[in-house]
Design a protein around this motif. Structure first.
Motif, PDB file in Angstrom:
ATOM      1  N   GLY A  69      16.620  20.035  25.339  1.00  0.00           N
ATOM      2  CA  GLY A  69      17.619  19.071  25.770  1.00  0.00           C
ATOM      3  C   GLY A  69      18.057  18.222  24.591  1.00  0.00           C
ATOM      4  N   ASN A  70      17.976  16.910  24.752  1.00  0.00           N
ATOM      5  CA  ASN A  70      18.332  16.003  23.660  1.00  0.00           C
ATOM      6  C   ASN A  70      17.134  15.620  22.794  1.00  0.00           C
ATOM      7  OD1 ASN A  70      21.019  15.917  24.324  1.00  0.00           O
ATOM      8  ND2 ASN A  70      20.876  14.042  25.520  1.00  0.00           N
ATOM      9  N   ILE A  71      15.953  16.099  23.111  1.00  0.00           N
ATOM     10  CA  ILE A  71      14.738  15.761  22.366  1.00  0.00           C
ATOM     11  C   ILE A  71      14.432  16.858  21.347  1.00  0.00           C
ATOM     12  CG2 ILE A  71      12.311  15.153  22.528  1.00  0.00           C
ATOM     13  CD1 ILE A  71      14.184  13.170  23.880  1.00  0.00           C
ATOM     14  N   VAL A  72      14.109  16.441  20.131  1.00  0.00           N
ATOM     15  CA  VAL A  72      13.795  17.368  19.050  1.00  0.00           C
ATOM     16  C   VAL A  72      12.402  17.049  18.521  1.00  0.00           C
ATOM     17  CG1 VAL A  72      14.447  18.210  16.758  1.00  0.00           C
ATOM     18  CG2 VAL A  72      16.221  17.613  18.424  1.00  0.00           C
ATOM     19  N   TYR A  73      11.547  18.076  18.445  1.00  0.00           N
ATOM     20  CA  TYR A  73      10.206  17.951  17.882  1.00  0.00           C
ATOM     21  C   TYR A  73      10.185  18.726  16.567  1.00  0.00           C
ATOM     22  CZ  TYR A  73       9.398  17.112  22.867  1.00  0.00           C
ATOM     23  OH  TYR A  73       9.481  16.661  24.154  1.00  0.00           O
ATOM     24  N   GLY A  74       9.689  18.097  15.498  1.00  0.00           N
ATOM     25  CA  GLY A  74       9.720  18.756  14.205  1.00  0.00           C
ATOM     26  C   GLY A  74       8.443  18.580  13.412  1.00  0.00           C
ATOM     27  N   ILE A  75       8.232  19.488  12.439  1.00  0.00           N
ATOM     28  CA  ILE A  75       7.144  19.380  11.480  1.00  0.00           C
ATOM     29  C   ILE A  75       7.756  19.446  10.084  1.00  0.00           C
ATOM     30  CG2 ILE A  75       5.313  20.281  12.956  1.00  0.00           C
ATOM     31  CD1 ILE A  75       5.764  23.008  11.730  1.00  0.00           C
ATOM     32  N   ASP A  76       7.150  18.703   9.131  1.00  0.00           N
ATOM     33  CA  ASP A  76       7.654  18.617   7.768  1.00  0.00           C
ATOM     34  C   ASP A  76       6.545  18.856   6.761  1.00  0.00           C
ATOM     35  OD1 ASP A  76      10.139  17.876   8.736  1.00  0.00           O
ATOM     36  OD2 ASP A  76       9.789  15.731   8.473  1.00  0.00           O
ATOM     37  N   GLY A  77       6.872  19.535   5.681  1.00  0.00           N
ATOM     38  CA  GLY A  77       6.021  19.613   4.509  1.00  0.00           C
ATOM     39  C   GLY A  77       6.866  19.272   3.304  1.00  0.00           C
ATOM     40  N   GLU A  78       6.387  18.356   2.453  1.00  0.00           N
ATOM     41  CA  GLU A  78       7.240  17.795   1.406  1.00  0.00           C
ATOM     42  C   GLU A  78       6.482  17.615   0.101  1.00  0.00           C
ATOM     43  OE1 GLU A  78       9.585  14.267   2.605  1.00  0.00           O
ATOM     44  OE2 GLU A  78       8.789  13.316   0.796  1.00  0.00           O
ATOM     45  N   ILE A  79       7.175  17.830  -1.023  1.00  0.00           N
ATOM     46  CA  ILE A  79       6.635  17.513  -2.332  1.00  0.00           C
ATOM     47  C   ILE A  79       7.698  16.750  -3.116  1.00  0.00           C
ATOM     48  CG2 ILE A  79       7.288  19.804  -3.209  1.00  0.00           C
ATOM     49  CD1 ILE A  79       4.930  19.511  -5.188  1.00  0.00           C
ATOM     50  N   THR A  80       7.309  15.608  -3.684  1.00  0.00           N
ATOM     51  CA  THR A  80       8.228  14.786  -4.471  1.00  0.00           C
ATOM     52  C   THR A  80       7.541  14.332  -5.745  1.00  0.00           C
ATOM     53  OG1 THR A  80       7.583  12.778  -3.278  1.00  0.00           O
ATOM     54  CG2 THR A  80       9.513  13.951  -2.458  1.00  0.00           C
ATOM     55  N   ASP A  81       8.346  13.849  -6.662  1.00  0.00           N
ATOM     56  CA  ASP A  81       7.863  13.208  -7.879  1.00  0.00           C
ATOM     57  C   ASP A  81       8.650  11.919  -8.056  1.00  0.00           C
ATOM     58  OD1 ASP A  81       6.480  12.724 -10.223  1.00  0.00           O
ATOM     59  OD2 ASP A  81       6.806  14.728 -11.038  1.00  0.00           O
ATOM     60  N   ALA A  82       8.254  11.083  -9.022  1.00  0.00           N
ATOM     61  CA  ALA A  82       8.918   9.800  -9.190  1.00  0.00           C
ATOM     62  C   ALA A  82       8.866   9.361 -10.643  1.00  0.00           C
ATOM     63  CB  ALA A  82       8.276   8.737  -8.298  1.00  0.00           C
ATOM     64  N   THR A  83       9.813   8.507 -11.009  1.00  0.00           N
ATOM     65  CA  THR A  83       9.852   7.932 -12.353  1.00  0.00           C
ATOM     66  C   THR A  83       9.190   6.555 -12.398  1.00  0.00           C
ATOM     67  OG1 THR A  83      12.009   6.874 -11.973  1.00  0.00           O
ATOM     68  CG2 THR A  83      12.030   9.136 -12.792  1.00  0.00           C
ATOM     69  N   THR A  84       8.654   6.095 -11.286  1.00  0.00           N
ATOM     70  CA  THR A  84       8.082   4.759 -11.185  1.00  0.00           C
ATOM     71  C   THR A  84       6.878   4.614 -12.111  1.00  0.00           C
ATOM     72  OG1 THR A  84       8.736   4.813  -8.873  1.00  0.00           O
ATOM     73  CG2 THR A  84       7.313   2.999  -9.561  1.00  0.00           C
ATOM     74  N   LYS A  85       6.865   3.547 -12.929  1.00  0.00           N
ATOM     75  CA  LYS A  85       5.758   3.340 -13.851  1.00  0.00           C
ATOM     76  C   LYS A  85       5.627   1.855 -14.200  1.00  0.00           C
ATOM     77  CE  LYS A  85       7.387   5.986 -17.045  1.00  0.00           C
ATOM     78  NZ  LYS A  85       7.520   6.749 -18.331  1.00  0.00           N
ATOM     79  N   SER A  86       4.462   1.508 -14.676  1.00  0.00           N
ATOM     80  CA  SER A  86       4.170   0.142 -15.125  1.00  0.00           C
ATOM     81  C   SER A  86       3.555   0.217 -16.519  1.00  0.00           C
ATOM     82  CB  SER A  86       3.201  -0.536 -14.147  1.00  0.00           C
ATOM     83  OG  SER A  86       2.794  -1.787 -14.646  1.00  0.00           O
ATOM     84  N   ARG A  87       3.999  -0.665 -17.427  1.00  0.00           N
ATOM     85  CA  ARG A  87       3.473  -0.691 -18.789  1.00  0.00           C
ATOM     86  C   ARG A  87       3.065  -2.107 -19.164  1.00  0.00           C
ATOM     87  NH1 ARG A  87       7.850   2.979 -22.180  1.00  0.00           N
ATOM     88  NH2 ARG A  87       7.228   5.017 -21.350  1.00  0.00           N
ATOM     89  N   SER A  88       2.009  -2.206 -19.936  1.00  0.00           N
ATOM     90  CA  SER A  88       1.566  -3.497 -20.468  1.00  0.00           C
ATOM     91  C   SER A  88       1.006  -3.271 -21.871  1.00  0.00           C
ATOM     92  CB  SER A  88       0.512  -4.139 -19.563  1.00  0.00           C
ATOM     93  OG  SER A  88      -0.614  -3.297 -19.426  1.00  0.00           O
ATOM     94  N   TYR A  89       0.999  -4.325 -22.660  1.00  0.00           N
ATOM     95  CA  TYR A  89       0.568  -4.242 -24.043  1.00  0.00           C
ATOM     96  C   TYR A  89      -0.490  -5.307 -24.333  1.00  0.00           C
ATOM     97  CZ  TYR A  89       4.835  -1.461 -24.429  1.00  0.00           C
ATOM     98  OH  TYR A  89       5.809  -0.506 -24.243  1.00  0.00           O
ATOM     99  N   ASN A  90      -1.244  -5.055 -25.383  1.00  0.00           N
ATOM    100  CA  ASN A  90      -2.265  -6.011 -25.836  1.00  0.00           C
ATOM    101  C   ASN A  90      -3.270  -6.331 -24.733  1.00  0.00           C
ATOM    102  OD1 ASN A  90      -0.773  -6.228 -28.321  1.00  0.00           O
ATOM    103  ND2 ASN A  90       0.584  -7.699 -27.285  1.00  0.00           N
ATOM    104  N   GLU A  91      -3.691  -5.290 -24.001  1.00  0.00           N
ATOM    105  CA  GLU A  91      -4.620  -5.499 -22.895  1.00  0.00           C
ATOM    106  C   GLU A  91      -6.045  -5.733 -23.388  1.00  0.00           C
ATOM    107  OE1 GLU A  91      -4.311  -5.641 -19.536  1.00  0.00           O
ATOM    108  OE2 GLU A  91      -2.136  -5.653 -19.739  1.00  0.00           O
ATOM    109  N   VAL A  92      -6.501  -4.921 -24.315  1.00  0.00           N
ATOM    110  CA  VAL A  92      -7.867  -5.038 -24.828  1.00  0.00           C
ATOM    111  C   VAL A  92      -7.859  -5.538 -26.258  1.00  0.00           C
ATOM    112  CG1 VAL A  92     -10.026  -3.804 -25.291  1.00  0.00           C
ATOM    113  CG2 VAL A  92      -8.622  -3.186 -23.300  1.00  0.00           C
ATOM    114  N   THR A  93      -7.038  -4.925 -27.085  1.00  0.00           N
ATOM    115  CA  THR A  93      -6.904  -5.351 -28.476  1.00  0.00           C
ATOM    116  C   THR A  93      -5.429  -5.458 -28.811  1.00  0.00           C
ATOM    117  OG1 THR A  93      -6.950  -3.060 -29.273  1.00  0.00           O
ATOM    118  CG2 THR A  93      -9.066  -4.232 -29.147  1.00  0.00           C
TER     119      THR A  93
END
Length: 204
Positions: A69-93
């Motif tokens: 009818g108007n109801i839809v049941y689905g299954i998904d399998g997904e693979i993604t990557d990302a450019t998200t990153k964090s950088r810091s300097y002078n952490e230890v030395t």
């Protein structure tokens, strides 16, 4: 009587022509393949003031839908990557560099949709997600002494979206999803992920 029979036959012929087209346009069942791209935000779930780190995410999805009818049941399998990153300097030395990068993200789950028109469906989704995070530490002695570590994060994902048919087989979609990661190799963490995704897909 002959005119009535002719009118009835013509009406039946018109319905016969219109019904397959309507069923085709309104059919959201079968296998589908999608290309995904969108906005990615990772942040500390325990810090309400955290703006997190932003990036671009991209990948592919393979799914299958069943329509009743108007109801839809689905299954998904997904693979993604990302450019998200964090950088810091002078952490230890002085002169060192530390970075954390979001890596591949694997997802498997289900979705429940409701057809609002022959061309459009709204849906909600949920499932399991496993994201990889890669950390790099480079002391000021040079790149040859760089330390690299990878960890996999287990979590869950919830989301909602709208799918719209461009043709009987091609479609576009827009989706918001939230992922939470609470464990990394046996250690409890609190990491939230917010994503706004666009998809272009084909149904077979």
């Amino acid at each position: 009587m002959r005119k009535l029979a002719f009118a009835t036959a013509a009406a039946a012929f018109g319905v016969a022509l219109a019904t397959p087209a309507l069923a085709q346009n309104g059919d959201f069942s079968g296998p589908r393949l999608e290309a995904l791209a969108g906005y990615d935000n990772l942040q500390d779930g325990g810090d309400g003031d955290s703006e997190g780190r932003e990036g671009f995410t991209y990948g592919a999805l393979l799914g299958y839908d069943f329509q009743r009818g108007n109801i839809v049941y689905g299954i998904d399998g997904e693979i993604t990557d990302a450019t998200t990153k964090s950088r810091s300097y002078n952490e230890v030395t002085a002169g060192d560099r530390f970075s954390v990068e979001a890596g591949r993200d694997l997802y498997i789950g289900g979705r429940l949709g409701y057809v609002i028109s022959p061309a459009a469906m709204i849906y909600a989704k949920g499932g399991y997600t496993n994201a990889r995070v890669e950390s790099r530490y480079q002391p000021n002695t040079g790149a040859d002494s760089e330390l690299v570590d990878k960890a996999d994060l287990d979590g869950f994902r919830l989301g909602a979206g709208l799918e719209y048919k461009l043709t009987p087989t091609a479609f576009v979609k827009g989706e918001y999803r939230y992922s939470h990661y609470g464990e990394i190799e046996g250690y409890n963490i609190d990491l939230d992920r917010h994503q706004l995704m666009a998809g272009l897909g084909i149904r077979f």
